[in-house]
Design an enzyme around this catalytic site. Structure first.
Site, PDB file in Angstrom:
ATOM      1  N   SER A 144       0.818  -1.211   0.000  1.00  9.31           N
ATOM      2  CA  SER A 144       0.000   0.000   0.000  1.00  9.31           C
ATOM      3  C   SER A 144       0.853   1.262   0.000  1.00  9.31           C
ATOM      4  CB  SER A 144      -0.928   0.010   1.216  1.00  9.31           C
ATOM      5  OG  SER A 144      -1.853  -1.053   1.158  1.00  9.31           O
ATOM      6  N   GLY A 169      -2.389   3.971  -3.718  1.00 11.02           N
ATOM      7  CA  GLY A 169      -2.853   4.971  -4.676  1.00 11.02           C
ATOM      8  C   GLY A 169      -4.295   5.413  -4.524  1.00 11.02           C
ATOM      9  N   CYS A 192      -9.441  -1.587   3.556  1.00 12.45           N
ATOM     10  CA  CYS A 192      -8.671  -0.442   3.077  1.00 12.45           C
ATOM     11  C   CYS A 192      -9.052  -0.045   1.644  1.00 12.45           C
ATOM     12  CB  CYS A 192      -7.181  -0.736   3.213  1.00 12.45           C
ATOM     13  SG  CYS A 192      -6.169   0.769   3.305  1.00 12.45           S
ATOM     14  N   LEU A 193      -8.189  -0.270   0.651  1.00 11.70           N
ATOM     15  CA  LEU A 193      -8.531   0.084  -0.726  1.00 11.70           C
ATOM     16  C   LEU A 193      -9.780  -0.663  -1.174  1.00 11.70           C
ATOM     17  CD1 LEU A 193      -7.833   1.562  -3.384  1.00 11.70           C
ATOM     18  CD2 LEU A 193      -6.440  -0.423  -4.000  1.00 11.70           C
ATOM     19  N   GLN A 237     -12.782   1.153  -0.087  1.00 14.19           N
ATOM     20  CA  GLN A 237     -13.027   2.337  -0.912  1.00 14.19           C
ATOM     21  C   GLN A 237     -13.605   1.961  -2.274  1.00 14.19           C
ATOM     22  OE1 GLN A 237      -9.067   3.979  -0.931  1.00 14.19           O
ATOM     23  NE2 GLN A 237      -9.021   4.069   1.303  1.00 14.19           N
ATOM     24  N   TYR A 266      -7.285   7.976   1.768  1.00 18.33           N
ATOM     25  CA  TYR A 266      -8.614   8.282   1.237  1.00 18.33           C
ATOM     26  C   TYR A 266      -9.690   7.777   2.186  1.00 18.33           C
ATOM     27  CZ  TYR A 266      -5.916   9.283  -2.924  1.00 18.33           C
ATOM     28  OH  TYR A 266      -4.995   9.826  -3.795  1.00 18.33           O
ATOM     29  N   HIS A 280      -6.806  -1.757   9.382  1.00 18.15           N
ATOM     30  CA  HIS A 280      -6.229  -3.082   9.142  1.00 18.15           C
ATOM     31  C   HIS A 280      -6.397  -3.967  10.380  1.00 18.15           C
ATOM     32  CE1 HIS A 280      -4.039  -2.670   5.240  1.00 18.15           C
ATOM     33  NE2 HIS A 280      -4.268  -1.398   5.522  1.00 18.15           N
ATOM     34  N   GLU A 299      -5.687  -7.062  10.700  1.00 14.91           N
ATOM     35  CA  GLU A 299      -4.753  -8.197  10.744  1.00 14.91           C
ATOM     36  C   GLU A 299      -3.564  -7.955  11.657  1.00 14.91           C
ATOM     37  OE1 GLU A 299      -3.122  -5.437   7.700  1.00 14.91           O
ATOM     38  OE2 GLU A 299      -5.110  -6.169   8.228  1.00 14.91           O
TER      39      GLU A 299
END
Length: 380
Positions: free
Chosen positions: A49, A245, A271-272, A275, A316, A354, A356
């Site tokens: 990431s 990104g 996370c991503l 989104q 983000y 996260h 984990e």
């Protein structure tokens, strides 16, 4: 003892520094962010990431535990480099096989020390994450400025293609067992497909620990083929991974995820992936001023009213308007942003932080098992 070379840094706000290098000798540009974790620099550095970014560690002492092959989160380092106040060339850890400097050099990643990281962190907090250039080759401020101004910004680069696996593979190892000094092999009774946007090994291990056998597939997946496999009962759910990104540049991935949602396949995302689920349902993400990066961020679990100290790594956030279609399950206690969602009309759960714990506290790891339980209940 390692001999440190000179290095020079130029930030897009005009700040210029001379420092020392203990990593790869090169010139690189990227986005500067700070990380507040006290430990786990190897796991952080190898988190995909961070592709395209320089990580400024607020922890002043870095390198004392060295590096080893079992604490990596991916097969390489995709970050542009790390910045720290003091680098320890001497390391002391019975598991270490090399110094952090040797580890960075092996993967062509810059390491720069001798910086006032407190001042850099305060600058980022006030002015926001910004682009920078670092070099062990160029000392001229104007030349560095010229190169930085002509380089693409991180928002314009799709790093997913770089960090994602190129072909399917299976993962069957669980958490690290310190009694065996190796990874465990839990019994699995369900199967999940993990779509790799930059997945961490510790996430895969938690999925296995929750009872899933895991098949990891590339980011450029075909939704129709996955829907067919699901209808043939080849797997029980889909996991959308973390990654680097701006999610809004991933139009193709968003279009495919929308099809998975419409097919009513159980989905868990972090996370991503969290989104991308929002984008796939018409709710645009927005960039935070300096993001959340660290292993010490308080998040309130609104389902249990407990506060969890979490690991974070994102720039983000999803919009508040998404509550039209989803229940907010977690809130960030620093800025109130959404940290978790459970969608109202589908078996879909997502988290911004996260769970984990790689690196970070472990109180959120139960969320993997909770998703497995939801799948079991949906079949009853």
């Amino acid at each position: 003892m390692q001999t440190l070379k000179n290095a020079w840094i130029y930030l897009e706000n005009g700040m210029f520094f001379e420092a020392k290098s203990f990593g790869a000798n090169k010139t690189a540009t990227g986005e500067l962010v700070f990380n507040t974790s006290m430990t786990g620099y190897q796991e952080i550095t190898t988190d995909p990431s961070y592709a395209g970014q320089f990580i400024c560690f607020t922890m002043p002492e870095i390198g004392i535990v060295g590096a080893n092959p079992k604490d990596t989160e991916s097969h390489s380092i995709f970050a542009k480099g790390i910045l720290c106040h003091n680098y320890n060339t001497f390391y002391s850890n019975f598991r270490a096989t090399e110094s952090l400097g040797q580890f960075l050099q092996q993967y062509d990643c810059m390491g720069i020390c001798g910086l006032d990281t407190r001042m850099l962190t305060q600058t980022i907090r006030k002015q926001g994450a910004m682009m920078m250039i670092a070099s062990t080759e160029i000392s001229d401020k104007n030349e560095l400025k010229k190169i930085l101004e002509s380089s693409p910004r991180i928002e314009a680069i799709n790093y997913i293609k770089e960090v994602s696996t190129k072909e399917n593979y299976t993962h069957n190892e669980g958490r690290f067992d310190f009694n065996l000094m190796n990874f465990s092999k839990p019994i699995t009774t369900k199967k999940i497909l993990a779509i790799d946007f930059g997945i961490k090994k510790s996430i895969l291990r938690e999925l296995v620990n929750a009872g899933f056998s895991v098949e990891v597939i590339p980011h450029c997946f075909d939704a129709e083929s996955l829907i067919k496999r699901y209808s043939n009962k080849e797997f029980d759910g889909i996991f959308l991974s973390n990654g680097p990104g701006d999610p809004q540049v991933l139009d193709q991935e968003v279009a495919q995820i929308k099809k998975l949602i419409e097919a009513k396949i159980p989905i868990f995302a972090i996370c991503l992936g969290h989104q991308l689920l929002s984008l796939a349902q018409g709710y645009p993400t927005h960039k935070l001023k300096f993001g959340h990066h660290g292993g010490n961020h308080p998040v309130k679990n609104l389902l249990t009213n407990q506060v969890e100290i979490t690991a974070q790594n994102h720039n983000y956030s999803v919009p508040e308007s998404i509550q039209e279609i989803a229940e907010v399950t977690h809130r960030n206690l620093f800025d109130g942003t959404i940290e978790g969602l459970r969608y109202k009309n589908a078996l879909i759960c997502s988290l911004q932080h996260h769970p984990e714990a790689g690196p970070g506290p472990s109180e959120s790891t139960a969320l993997f098992s909770e998703f497995a339980k939801l799948i079991e209940e949906s079949k009853a």
